[in-house]
Write an enzyme that holds these catalytic residues in place. Structure first.
Site, PDB file in Angstrom:
ATOM      1  N   HIS A   1      35.008  44.031  34.928  1.00  0.00           N
ATOM      2  CA  HIS A   1      33.864  44.661  34.650  1.00  0.00           C
ATOM      3  C   HIS A   1      32.669  43.629  34.644  1.00  0.00           C
ATOM      4  O   HIS A   1      32.953  42.408  34.628  1.00  0.00           O
ATOM      5  CB  HIS A   1      33.649  45.441  33.377  1.00  0.00           C
ATOM      6  CG  HIS A   1      33.823  44.749  32.169  1.00  0.00           C
ATOM      7  ND1 HIS A   1      33.210  45.694  30.980  1.00  0.00           N
ATOM      8  CD2 HIS A   1      34.071  43.537  31.677  1.00  0.00           C
ATOM      9  CE1 HIS A   1      33.306  44.637  29.987  1.00  0.00           C
ATOM     10  NE2 HIS A   1      33.818  43.526  30.566  1.00  0.00           N
TER      11      HIS A   1
ATOM     12  N   GLU B   1      38.799  45.618  24.464  1.00  0.00           N
ATOM     13  CA  GLU B   1      38.894  44.387  25.439  1.00  0.00           C
ATOM     14  C   GLU B   1      39.643  43.410  24.648  1.00  0.00           C
ATOM     15  O   GLU B   1      39.075  42.619  23.884  1.00  0.00           O
ATOM     16  CB  GLU B   1      37.404  44.104  25.592  1.00  0.00           C
ATOM     17  CG  GLU B   1      36.427  45.151  25.936  1.00  0.00           C
ATOM     18  CD  GLU B   1      34.894  44.391  26.229  1.00  0.00           C
ATOM     19  OE1 GLU B   1      34.670  43.414  25.412  1.00  0.00           O
ATOM     20  OE2 GLU B   1      34.141  45.292  26.626  1.00  0.00           O
TER      21      GLU B   1
ATOM     22  N   CYS C   1      29.177  37.821  29.357  1.00  0.00           N
ATOM     23  CA  CYS C   1      29.769  39.217  30.144  1.00  0.00           C
ATOM     24  C   CYS C   1      28.881  39.575  31.271  1.00  0.00           C
ATOM     25  O   CYS C   1      29.368  40.533  32.097  1.00  0.00           O
ATOM     26  CB  CYS C   1      29.782  40.472  29.022  1.00  0.00           C
ATOM     27  SG  CYS C   1      31.224  40.020  27.778  1.00  0.00           S
TER      28      CYS C   1
ATOM     29  N   ASP D   1      42.869  51.339  36.383  1.00  0.00           N
ATOM     30  CA  ASP D   1      43.964  50.127  36.403  1.00  0.00           C
ATOM     31  C   ASP D   1      43.762  49.512  37.704  1.00  0.00           C
ATOM     32  O   ASP D   1      43.830  50.052  38.791  1.00  0.00           O
ATOM     33  CB  ASP D   1      45.184  50.737  36.292  1.00  0.00           C
ATOM     34  CG  ASP D   1      46.474  49.707  36.126  1.00  0.00           C
ATOM     35  OD1 ASP D   1      45.797  48.676  35.376  1.00  0.00           O
ATOM     36  OD2 ASP D   1      47.361  49.686  36.858  1.00  0.00           O
ATOM     37  N   HIS D   2      43.810  48.187  37.505  1.00  0.00           N
ATOM     38  CA  HIS D   2      43.400  47.294  38.620  1.00  0.00           C
ATOM     39  C   HIS D   2      42.018  47.607  39.587  1.00  0.00           C
ATOM     40  O   HIS D   2      42.239  47.555  40.801  1.00  0.00           O
ATOM     41  CB  HIS D   2      44.693  47.260  39.539  1.00  0.00           C
ATOM     42  CG  HIS D   2      45.697  46.171  38.892  1.00  0.00           C
ATOM     43  ND1 HIS D   2      46.669  46.742  37.789  1.00  0.00           N
ATOM     44  CD2 HIS D   2      46.248  44.875  39.153  1.00  0.00           C
ATOM     45  CE1 HIS D   2      47.284  45.807  37.608  1.00  0.00           C
ATOM     46  NE2 HIS D   2      47.319  44.683  38.344  1.00  0.00           N
TER      47      HIS D   2
ATOM     48  N   HIS E   1      39.599  42.321  31.913  1.00  0.00           N
ATOM     49  CA  HIS E   1      40.393  42.183  30.636  1.00  0.00           C
ATOM     50  C   HIS E   1      41.905  43.015  30.820  1.00  0.00           C
ATOM     51  O   HIS E   1      41.858  43.751  32.010  1.00  0.00           O
ATOM     52  CB  HIS E   1      39.676  42.983  29.657  1.00  0.00           C
ATOM     53  CG  HIS E   1      38.343  42.321  29.077  1.00  0.00           C
ATOM     54  ND1 HIS E   1      38.269  41.378  28.421  1.00  0.00           N
ATOM     55  CD2 HIS E   1      37.073  42.715  29.400  1.00  0.00           C
ATOM     56  CE1 HIS E   1      37.073  40.730  28.268  1.00  0.00           C
ATOM     57  NE2 HIS E   1      36.336  41.817  28.799  1.00  0.00           N
TER      58      HIS E   1
ATOM     59  N   HIS F   1      34.064  39.680  35.220  1.00  0.00           N
ATOM     60  CA  HIS F   1      35.259  39.260  34.813  1.00  0.00           C
ATOM     61  C   HIS F   1      36.118  40.125  34.463  1.00  0.00           C
ATOM     62  O   HIS F   1      36.009  41.590  35.042  1.00  0.00           O
ATOM     63  CB  HIS F   1      34.845  38.274  33.511  1.00  0.00           C
ATOM     64  CG  HIS F   1      34.351  39.265  32.479  1.00  0.00           C
ATOM     65  ND1 HIS F   1      32.997  39.538  32.501  1.00  0.00           N
ATOM     66  CD2 HIS F   1      34.907  39.881  31.293  1.00  0.00           C
ATOM     67  CE1 HIS F   1      32.700  40.602  31.528  1.00  0.00           C
ATOM     68  NE2 HIS F   1      33.827  40.574  30.745  1.00  0.00           N
TER      69      HIS F   1
END
Lengths: 142, 142, 142, 142, 142, 142
Positions: free
Chosen positions: D14, D124, D33, D79-80, D41, D39
């Site tokens: 994100h 996170e 951020c 996811d991913h 998580h 970046h």
């Protein structure tokens, strides 16, 4: 209706004992936690703030601002210290997890400017955990 | 307004199945948890007690006393056991996480003499968690 | 060719400082770990034993026997203690994670009767970890 | 009065930034951020459902049914993935933990047919955690 | 010189007991693990593969391929099962952590086509861990 | 014969894809990790140093010095970044866990002045773990 929480660890020594009691009395109540030379923990500290999300930023409170407050007000004063001897705002209390949570609340509360402080949790290792929800009965809506 | 929590692990086998149902009915509802030979978990048990801090001791309840109660009343009876077959106070119920939390509450509650029992949490591994807050609606102030 | 490992936690205070150095020298080397009133950790202790499986029992060494040895020889002497002041077999050393691992090895080794002691690991919290593999270069075959 | 919770992890990228702000404004508010290339998580997602236990099944809601809903409605879509670019129901919001929790609630709520959705938590990593308790003040009885 | 490892959890029941021994003999050796109705664990399974990185892909072995093999050959056969009764390839052995690691190795080894199987680790909860490094002494170069 | 290890976490986005391949080829090999907008992880980084204990200090290497090196050389350059786009020393490689471990080794090795670098481990979450032991076969003595 949001709750945001930050979590950090610190390492500290403590001894559970009332200075006005004998060693026998302290051992009877606090068991091995009354060991005269102290012992220690990697404490886990959790600070929770309740509030609404600012629609502009998408945040209740900036995690980094909250972390900076907790680091400056608590972490830097307790990490790698002896909680009985080294910390000004812990003088005169027995450093149980409950008392730590309460004192941390009192130190942090004036510095929380977005949202309101909801709870402070202090865990001694992974098995013993104490949470303080503040001095006044709160009518919780969640 | 404090909450103190202790956490411990126990290992046990269980099978989710109603004895008055067929295997097909049990599989349809409980899926792989109905496997006839049972399966098992490292359960995590958390017991939370609410109350005020005794100003003399700095504690809601002595963690070690609470641990001793939970070890004696629950842990010693369920650790390394089969929850369907070996535990007196679990006879006649399907050992879901919810039912375990409820029965553990009922067993523990009479033994909590400082503070009041607030919740009992039973986790099957790290993904499935059930918490029971007692039989009576409580007007929570935090 | 098996390795079996047991893991347990203990809580202890320590201070990193050589008694023959000044506080300034100790702070220069050990940083905040030299704090004069000590600090503490929830240490994690891992003891690994290498060997073959006894075909009769399916075990290298009985986990419970190994746990009992480690509890009796190490855990009971260091848990909730001050590692600088309270532990006989740690007198005269600076209680770094490395030195603890080495002394624990020396204490445990004579008590390992099935398999051979392979390593002792001491972790200060989750970030700093030291492992000792014994005094003699071992030609490892796995 | 039960609360059941399931927990799962997903990996996602994100970036915290408002598209209508300059990079400078975004860095000033969101710090690292706001890094322009994003970046990521390993997020932890917890979904809690409150209700009573069905005496026939011993469950508030079948854990596997709840898991299937969360996997289908949320996990498979995030996811991913890149939370800024790839997820339909996250378009137009800054993917803070708070906003994710709120949007996940809105997506999940119509699919909860046993018990009622109580909270959605998005963490996170292990240090920053946000929980959303729904749009309407709930008079909680536990 | 790389080692890649995948880790997954499964839930299973087991009982440690030799069928050709009396209950007394089994209790004497295996303690509470010999409880006649079995008990259970959330086992952690780690599979390590050693090898070189393929410069084209940047991988020793595709994590997802390795996961699929372990899921298909092991996980689907042991998860939510009774290791004494339900698993073909565990018939005739006492399901200690050591024996599980060894049998899992034997089942997995023929399916590892990139790199070579280095070790299989089975942990019963977080305290008891067994690793098997294969039948032949390996001259390890790292 | 000691091994000391430090462990830290960083959050980063990555995408697994060769720039000289088509999206189809990349998806075929890397699966969901080839998602064109990237995804992310809370990576765990472990750096292990082997050596003897300095009898004067009781340390192989000062944990804080080692942490400072890893923070300065790796953490500050990768945390909250996109590993494909933002990191100089990762240009031109596919950021698999294996390649990250190898490049981190190459960056760190010249800065390890006490003991010798033994391994670098990169974990994507808790399930996928890669360890690099350096470019030259080492005759390990433990």
């Amino acid at each position: 209706m949001f709750l945001v929480k930050i979590r950090m660890q610190f390492a500290a020594a403590h001894r559970l004992a009332r200075p006005d009691w004998t060693d026998e009395q302290n051992y009877a109540l606090y068991g091995k936690c009354a060991n005269v030379n102290g012992h220690g923990h990697n404490y886990v500290l959790e600070v929770a703030v309740a509030g609404d999300v600012d629609p502009e930023t998408g945040m209740v409170v900036n995690f980094y601002d909250l972390q900076k407050v907790v680091e400056h007000e608590i972490f830097e004063k307790v990490d790698h210290r002896n909680l009985n001897a080294d910390v000004d705002f812990l003088q005169g209390i027995v450093p149980t997890a409950e008392n730590l949570a309460k004192r941390f609340w009192e130190v942090l509360e004036p510095h929380i400017r977005q949202g309101r402080l909801y709870s402070v949790t202090v865990a001694e290792g992974q098995s013993n955990i104490a949470t303080y929800f503040g001095p006044q009965p709160q009518q919780v809506v969640f």
